[in-house]
Design a protein around this motif. Structure first.
Motif, PDB file in Angstrom:
ATOM      1  N   TRP A  11       0.830  -1.192   0.000  1.00 32.24           N
ATOM      2  CA  TRP A  11       0.000   0.000   0.000  1.00 32.24           C
ATOM      3  C   TRP A  11       0.867   1.244   0.000  1.00 32.24           C
ATOM      4  O   TRP A  11       2.033   1.217   0.365  1.00 32.24           O
ATOM      5  N   ARG A  12       0.242   2.339  -0.413  1.00 32.13           N
ATOM      6  CA  ARG A  12       0.957   3.618  -0.476  1.00 32.13           C
ATOM      7  C   ARG A  12      -0.055   4.751  -0.334  1.00 32.13           C
ATOM      8  O   ARG A  12      -1.127   4.708  -0.928  1.00 32.13           O
ATOM      9  N   THR A  13       0.288   5.760   0.457  1.00 28.47           N
ATOM     10  CA  THR A  13      -0.572   6.922   0.594  1.00 28.47           C
ATOM     11  C   THR A  13      -0.245   7.952  -0.483  1.00 28.47           C
ATOM     12  O   THR A  13       0.852   7.960  -1.040  1.00 28.47           O
ATOM     13  N   PHE A  14      -1.217   8.794  -0.764  1.00 26.40           N
ATOM     14  CA  PHE A  14      -0.993   9.895  -1.698  1.00 26.40           C
ATOM     15  C   PHE A  14      -1.961  11.013  -1.355  1.00 26.40           C
ATOM     16  O   PHE A  14      -2.940  10.817  -0.631  1.00 26.40           O
ATOM     17  N   GLU A  15      -1.699  12.187  -1.897  1.00 21.61           N
ATOM     18  CA  GLU A  15      -2.561  13.348  -1.694  1.00 21.61           C
ATOM     19  C   GLU A  15      -3.053  13.815  -3.050  1.00 21.61           C
ATOM     20  O   GLU A  15      -2.260  14.062  -3.965  1.00 21.61           O
ATOM     21  N   ALA A  16      -4.356  13.938  -3.198  1.00 23.69           N
ATOM     22  CA  ALA A  16      -4.939  14.274  -4.495  1.00 23.69           C
ATOM     23  C   ALA A  16      -4.444  15.613  -5.029  1.00 23.69           C
ATOM     24  O   ALA A  16      -4.318  15.792  -6.245  1.00 23.69           O
ATOM     25  N   HIS A  17      -4.153  16.553  -4.150  1.00 19.97           N
ATOM     26  CA  HIS A  17      -3.682  17.859  -4.612  1.00 19.97           C
ATOM     27  C   HIS A  17      -2.212  17.833  -5.020  1.00 19.97           C
ATOM     28  O   HIS A  17      -1.728  18.816  -5.592  1.00 19.97           O
ATOM     29  N   ASP A  18      -1.520  16.763  -4.748  1.00 24.25           N
ATOM     30  CA  ASP A  18      -0.138  16.591  -5.208  1.00 24.25           C
ATOM     31  C   ASP A  18      -0.184  15.713  -6.456  1.00 24.25           C
ATOM     32  O   ASP A  18      -0.108  14.488  -6.387  1.00 24.25           O
ATOM     33  N   LEU A  19      -0.318  16.339  -7.616  1.00 21.55           N
ATOM     34  CA  LEU A  19      -0.508  15.582  -8.849  1.00 21.55           C
ATOM     35  C   LEU A  19       0.702  14.736  -9.198  1.00 21.55           C
ATOM     36  O   LEU A  19       0.567  13.679  -9.833  1.00 21.55           O
ATOM     37  N   ASP A  20       1.884  15.176  -8.791  1.00 19.94           N
ATOM     38  CA  ASP A  20       3.079  14.356  -9.025  1.00 19.94           C
ATOM     39  C   ASP A  20       2.996  13.036  -8.264  1.00 19.94           C
ATOM     40  O   ASP A  20       3.383  11.984  -8.781  1.00 19.94           O
ATOM     41  N   SER A  21       2.485  13.095  -7.021  1.00 23.36           N
ATOM     42  CA  SER A  21       2.345  11.860  -6.248  1.00 23.36           C
ATOM     43  C   SER A  21       1.305  10.950  -6.881  1.00 23.36           C
ATOM     44  O   SER A  21       1.424   9.721  -6.854  1.00 23.36           O
ATOM     45  N   CYS A  22       0.264  11.537  -7.477  1.00 24.36           N
ATOM     46  CA  CYS A  22      -0.746  10.740  -8.185  1.00 24.36           C
ATOM     47  C   CYS A  22      -0.110  10.020  -9.377  1.00 24.36           C
ATOM     48  O   CYS A  22      -0.364   8.835  -9.621  1.00 24.36           O
ATOM     49  N   ALA A  23       0.706  10.738 -10.119  1.00 18.47           N
ATOM     50  CA  ALA A  23       1.308  10.176 -11.322  1.00 18.47           C
ATOM     51  C   ALA A  23       2.294   9.065 -11.008  1.00 18.47           C
ATOM     52  O   ALA A  23       2.565   8.208 -11.865  1.00 18.47           O
ATOM     53  N   GLN A  24       2.831   9.042  -9.797  1.00 12.03           N
ATOM     54  CA  GLN A  24       3.832   8.034  -9.436  1.00 12.03           C
ATOM     55  C   GLN A  24       3.232   6.741  -8.896  1.00 12.03           C
ATOM     56  O   GLN A  24       3.955   5.769  -8.664  1.00 12.03           O
ATOM     57  N   LEU A  25       1.915   6.696  -8.714  1.00 12.27           N
ATOM     58  CA  LEU A  25       1.302   5.511  -8.122  1.00 12.27           C
ATOM     59  C   LEU A  25       1.445   4.279  -9.011  1.00 12.27           C
ATOM     60  O   LEU A  25       1.791   3.193  -8.532  1.00 12.27           O
ATOM     61  N   ALA A  26       1.174   4.402 -10.292  1.00 12.46           N
ATOM     62  CA  ALA A  26       1.264   3.243 -11.185  1.00 12.46           C
ATOM     63  C   ALA A  26       2.689   2.730 -11.325  1.00 12.46           C
ATOM     64  O   ALA A  26       2.914   1.506 -11.235  1.00 12.46           O
ATOM     65  N   PRO A  27       3.692   3.598 -11.536  1.00 16.89           N
ATOM     66  CA  PRO A  27       5.069   3.086 -11.566  1.00 16.89           C
ATOM     67  C   PRO A  27       5.468   2.380 -10.274  1.00 16.89           C
ATOM     68  O   PRO A  27       6.174   1.366 -10.307  1.00 16.89           O
ATOM     69  N   TRP A  28       5.007   2.923  -9.131  1.00 16.29           N
ATOM     70  CA  TRP A  28       5.292   2.249  -7.854  1.00 16.29           C
ATOM     71  C   TRP A  28       4.673   0.863  -7.824  1.00 16.29           C
ATOM     72  O   TRP A  28       5.325  -0.121  -7.434  1.00 16.29           O
ATOM     73  N   ALA A  29       3.406   0.758  -8.224  1.00 16.10           N
ATOM     74  CA  ALA A  29       2.720  -0.535  -8.191  1.00 16.10           C
ATOM     75  C   ALA A  29       3.388  -1.531  -9.128  1.00 16.10           C
ATOM     76  O   ALA A  29       3.543  -2.715  -8.782  1.00 16.10           O
ATOM     77  N   LYS A  30       3.796  -1.081 -10.299  1.00 15.93           N
ATOM     78  CA  LYS A  30       4.465  -1.987 -11.237  1.00 15.93           C
ATOM     79  C   LYS A  30       5.753  -2.527 -10.637  1.00 15.93           C
ATOM     80  O   LYS A  30       6.032  -3.736 -10.719  1.00 15.93           O
ATOM     81  N   ALA A  31       6.536  -1.646 -10.011  1.00 14.66           N
ATOM     82  CA  ALA A  31       7.793  -2.095  -9.398  1.00 14.66           C
ATOM     83  C   ALA A  31       7.528  -3.015  -8.220  1.00 14.66           C
ATOM     84  O   ALA A  31       8.245  -4.007  -8.013  1.00 14.66           O
ATOM     85  N   THR A  32       6.493  -2.724  -7.451  1.00 17.81           N
ATOM     86  CA  THR A  32       6.190  -3.520  -6.254  1.00 17.81           C
ATOM     87  C   THR A  32       5.626  -4.887  -6.600  1.00 17.81           C
ATOM     88  O   THR A  32       5.978  -5.895  -5.972  1.00 17.81           O
ATOM     89  N   LEU A  33       4.751  -4.941  -7.596  1.00 13.10           N
ATOM     90  CA  LEU A  33       4.080  -6.191  -7.953  1.00 13.10           C
ATOM     91  C   LEU A  33       4.837  -6.995  -9.003  1.00 13.10           C
ATOM     92  O   LEU A  33       4.483  -8.141  -9.273  1.00 13.10           O
ATOM     93  N   GLY A  34       5.831  -6.369  -9.625  1.00 15.09           N
ATOM     94  CA  GLY A  34       6.545  -7.045 -10.699  1.00 15.09           C
ATOM     95  C   GLY A  34       5.821  -6.964 -12.024  1.00 15.09           C
ATOM     96  O   GLY A  34       6.102  -7.727 -12.948  1.00 15.09           O
ATOM     97  N   GLY A  35       4.881  -6.033 -12.135  1.00 14.97           N
ATOM     98  CA  GLY A  35       4.101  -5.843 -13.355  1.00 14.97           C
ATOM     99  C   GLY A  35       2.755  -5.251 -12.988  1.00 14.97           C
ATOM    100  O   GLY A  35       2.260  -5.446 -11.873  1.00 14.97           O
TER     101      GLY A  35
END
Length: 223
Positions: A56-80
């Motif tokens: 899991w990972r937290t994010f803040e909707a008003h921080d659009l950069d943090s929103c954009a990084q969620l998918a790359p994080w999940a891909k690295a964490t899950l292996g795809g």
């Protein structure tokens, strides 16, 4: 190309809400490796634990950069990453003349810009044959009086998804605009502005999530 959901890496953004939580649980029960993202750290940890220790990972909707990084994080964490579900938003009520500009900006950020940033960040990292499912809602088709800003934000997101979806086909990605019906949840009870009017009884969220999100995803993956 078909993909068994047991092989799928799934990210659910908004996993602490009623829709996101149901989606994460149902996809996890189907065998998907599920990563969660949300704003409330304690609720996110609790939900992740209930799903057997999902990352899991937290994010803040008003921080659009943090929103954009969620998918790359999940891909690295899950292996795809094969599936992205975005179920974030906040309600807002009041006539067009009553809603303050600051509240309107908040509604557009949380309901449109943040989901767009999450999806934009996913389009380059999702596996071919992957699926994006973003919840907009029936408000797009039936905007009501006293909800101009909320409806406009959701409509903006829906328009963006329509164009992005056509563009994503060249990469063999499917983008779904989920026009979820009004549900029996506490969503409208916690608006960013105004007070909710009397609303008709909502649909059962468990059944609605299964019908409008989970089944279409499984179908798109070839189940």
């Amino acid at each position: 190309m078909t993909m068994d959901v047991v092989e799928a890496g799934v990210l659910v953004v908004g996993a602490t809400g009623a829709i996101g939580g149901q989606t994460a649980g149902q996809l996890a029960e189907s065998g998907a490796a599920t990563a969660l993202a949300g704003r409330n750290r304690d609720r996110l940890k609790e939900r992740a634990s209930a799903l057997g220790g999902s990352p899991w990972r937290t994010f803040e909707a008003h921080d659009l950069d943090s929103c954009a990084q969620l998918a790359p994080w999940a891909k690295a964490t899950l292996g795809g990453l094969d599936v992205l579900v975005v179920a974030i938003g906040v309600a807002g009520f009041g006539s067009a003349v009553e809603v303050p500009d600051t509240s309107a900006e908040h509604l557009f950020t949380v309901n449109a810009l943040a989901p767009m940033a999450v999806v934009r960040g996913s389009l380059g990292v999702l596996s071919p044959g992957g699926v994006v499912a973003v919840v907009t809602g029936e408000i797009v088709d039936r905007p009501a009086r006293g909800m101009a800003d909320y409806a406009a934000a959701k409509a903006a997101l829906a328009t963006w998804l329509g164009v992005a979806g056509r563009e994503a086909r060249r990469d063999r990605l499917e983008v779904m605009d989920v026009r979820m019906p009004h549900l029996d949840t506490a969503f409208a009870a916690h608006p960013a502005v105004g007070t909710a009017p009397a609303l008709r009884p909502g649909s059962d969220p468990v059944e609605a999530v299964h019908e409008h999100i989970v089944l279409p995803i499984l179908h798109a993956l070839g189940r």
